[in-house]
Design an enzyme around this catalytic site. Sequence first.
Site, mmCIF file in Angstrom:
data_model
loop_
_atom_site.group_PDB
_atom_site.id
_atom_site.type_symbol
_atom_site.label_atom_id
_atom_site.label_comp_id
_atom_site.label_asym_id
_atom_site.label_seq_id
_atom_site.Cartn_x
_atom_site.Cartn_y
_atom_site.Cartn_z
ATOM 1 N N LYS A 1 1.380 4.282 -3.157
ATOM 2 C CA LYS A 1 1.279 5.769 -2.792
ATOM 3 C C LYS A 1 2.762 6.625 -2.865
ATOM 4 O O LYS A 1 2.383 7.533 -3.260
ATOM 5 C CB LYS A 1 0.827 5.830 -1.023
ATOM 6 N N TYR B 1 0.858 -1.188 0.067
ATOM 7 C CA TYR B 1 0.156 0.055 0.020
ATOM 8 C C TYR B 1 0.808 1.146 -0.120
ATOM 9 O O TYR B 1 0.691 2.191 -0.765
ATOM 10 C CB TYR B 1 -0.894 0.061 1.326
#
Length: 281
Positions: free
Chosen positions: A128, A124
Amino acid sequence: MGMRAAIVVGATGLTGTSLVEQLCENDEYVSVTVIARRAPAFTHPKLEVKIRNLDTLEEKDIELANELYCCLGTTIKKAGSREQFEKVDFEYPLTIASLAKKRGIPHMLVITAMGANEKSPFYYNRVKGKLEHDLMELGLQRLSIIRPSLLVGEREEFRLGEKAGEKVLKLAKPLLVGPLKRSRAIEASQVAKAMIVIALYGNKQPVTIYPSQELAQLDFPETQNEDVSRENIFNWKKRKLSSISDEEDKVNQEVVINRDKYKIEETVVDKEVNFQHRRDK
């Protein structure tokens, strides 16, 4: 009263919903355009909703505005696969940023995550971090990267993992002091407010990163009420056109990537701006 126009993408999520409401209620903005696949439940005289498929978004779908707010974000579970997750959290924001650059929008504010790092061991955070890197490479006139911790608030859908994390962080809040303070959960409504504060009063550097602990403290400076006529208050179209025409002469319409001229600063506000900082409850 100001004469600003804003575009919001990701307006039906937790932070985006609050952001749209706060923008419409803010006297500095006379026009708020939402680009979404479905209409938000919120309505307001300032608000215009464009129903669009983000896979086929074009430059003509992006109007001139002072700020583009990107609140897009999902989870792998909701998206159904890593491929779909990356489409929402990486491809869409990057495409929208490119269109905004071509359109001449001078400032983009985008929500990523605390711990965003393209070399992170966590998938994750890698996604990002990759988004942040590519947005910087795009060469936007001004980019504000918003890195909140766990977002809390009333969601439309139930997320078990986030609810559990919210409870844990709530219990642990008294222990999260010093360097650990940055891990405290943050209200989505506060992140939305901080984004508006940043847009109006924040650092004017080409790239600025705003960590969660700073977002939690941002508030509007004290201002005196402006005496305006009722006609001007409700003439959104007239004020919007006047505002945007002023901005058109100030922005670069060409997409030019020049990494060397960009300085990344992890600071929040210009020194001359006196903010009211919220006190932790």
